[in-house]
Scaffold this motif. Sequence first.
Motif, short mmCIF file in Angstrom:
data_model
loop_
_atom_site.label_atom_id
_atom_site.label_comp_id
_atom_site.label_asym_id
_atom_site.label_seq_id
_atom_site.Cartn_x
_atom_site.Cartn_y
_atom_site.Cartn_z
N LEU A 1 -1.23 4.20 -14.79
CA LEU A 1 -0.07 3.60 -15.45
C LEU A 1 1.24 4.26 -15.06
O LEU A 1 2.31 3.75 -15.41
N SER A 2 1.19 5.40 -14.34
CA SER A 2 2.42 6.05 -13.91
C SER A 2 3.01 5.41 -12.67
O SER A 2 4.14 5.72 -12.29
N HIS A 3 2.27 4.50 -11.99
CA HIS A 3 2.75 3.81 -10.80
C HIS A 3 3.35 2.46 -11.20
O HIS A 3 3.00 1.89 -12.24
N PRO A 4 4.24 1.92 -10.36
CA PRO A 4 4.82 0.60 -10.67
C PRO A 4 3.77 -0.49 -10.57
O PRO A 4 2.70 -0.32 -9.95
N GLU A 5 4.06 -1.62 -11.15
CA GLU A 5 3.14 -2.76 -11.13
C GLU A 5 2.88 -3.19 -9.69
O GLU A 5 3.79 -3.31 -8.88
N GLY A 6 1.62 -3.43 -9.38
CA GLY A 6 1.22 -3.78 -8.02
C GLY A 6 0.70 -2.61 -7.22
O GLY A 6 0.10 -2.80 -6.16
N GLU A 7 0.91 -1.37 -7.70
CA GLU A 7 0.41 -0.17 -7.02
C GLU A 7 -0.42 0.69 -7.95
O GLU A 7 -0.53 1.90 -7.75
N GLN A 8 -0.99 0.10 -8.97
CA GLN A 8 -1.73 0.86 -9.99
C GLN A 8 -3.22 0.88 -9.75
O GLN A 8 -3.93 1.61 -10.45
N HIS A 9 -3.74 0.09 -8.81
CA HIS A 9 -5.18 -0.03 -8.63
C HIS A 9 -5.68 1.11 -7.76
O HIS A 9 -5.29 1.24 -6.59
#
Length: 476
Positions: free
Chosen positions: A304-312
């Motif tokens: 959850l610390s990464h922006p949306e689209g780079e959280q996987h």
Amino acid sequence: MVDTLDDGTIVADELAEIFQEMDFAVIRDIVENTNGDIKQCVRFCCDMNPEMNEFDVCAAIVAKRREDDEKKKEEEKRRKKEVEKQRQSPDAERLQDRQERERRMKEAAERAAAEEERERRMKLAMKEQERKRREEQRLQEKQREAKDPVHHPRLFQHQAAAQPRRQVPRQPVAPGNPGIPLHPHMASPQHRGGRYNSTPPQAAQIIRPPGGYGHGGRGNPHPVAVAASRVPVQSPAPRAPAQPKTRPADYPRPPLDRNDAEKVKKYLYDVHNDCYSQVEAMVIIDPKPFQEGTMRAAFHMTDLSHPEGEQHFVCKMSKDPKEDSTQYFVDVEMQALARVFAGEYNNRSPPKPIDFIEASLVKCLERRNQPILAVEPFIYGKYVKHSNNYGFVSEEDRNTPHTFSHFSYFFSKGDLLICDIQGVEDKYTDPQIHSRDGTGFGKGNMGQEGIQRFFQTHHCNSICRYLKLPLCQPKQ
């Protein structure tokens, strides 16, 4: 009364017990100068201590030796009786098992004490490094303020304080949802709290692993740092904006539930400085693995610390809960070094550039024993294993993966060879490194034997010739 002794040290010890007021070094010098002759030693010592009588001293030494001999004989007799008693006893095997259990418990306690001491030293080192970092930061602020006091950040602190801090409301805790740990031995309601904390992570702290996770040992240079020191630091390429990705049907990603978020500590490795930085974050780990291998299982993870689209992300955990966690650090360091070699390979403009995805570690702070997991971004596409660490070549037999292994051996001047190339297209992960002397880089490092096995099955191709690598076996 007493014959000359063969070992002067024994005489010195015996004299030291009698002449307690004399310095032991003086007694040893007397023994060495007289070649261990007891009469001369006693005579010199009595001359330095007039209150002592030479005859009484010799008699005391003889009596002490006889007493020691008697004690040794009695101890030997007692030991023989115990051994004989155990042989004749019908419970001898049970007694032996009990002694073995006691020995194992003692070893386990010693290992636990050593681990606790290592953790304590690591925390002290982290505190010391944090203190030095703060001192350097304060010194730099003073220098900047002295050079340009108008634009110093301290003058704008009132503006930053006036701006309200963005707060994200906490998600309610789902009743009866304590979370599911990765291993059965971790099943406990307090391991994963059902909450979502949106507080920004702490500032990065620089730490070093104690003793050496894959290192050359105390006092020896780290093999990763030695190899990376030969490679100039490359400026990072501009990062493209995140694009929406299509999830393959083979690896369905579970729906997100922020109530299952847990607090972890991330460890990021800097290969050029040979150190780890740590930062806290909130992640969601799927309780069920989507893929399993012989040694480890892979789980979906959302950072959850990464922006949306780079959280996987993908986190890997050993199936053996007793596996040493230092192996995770070795894997991360190998992958970071392979990424440095990939940058040098790309600088030579090959037909297809390659890359090794950045690996890191997370420590689950809310689970029992705080297990450490290996983490890397999820790669979308067909996963192919091109080689292994013992000369295997896949059926596809692509030129790029094997040329890179050949290039790593040539670029390191024969010190290292990067193999076990696998991944999606030309984005690789989880490599293995062989070293010339066979030290470092984990259990998969087969040294010179692994290097020879690679060149036995490697056939040089057009890319090898384009990079002007020394040719070994031309490809038909």
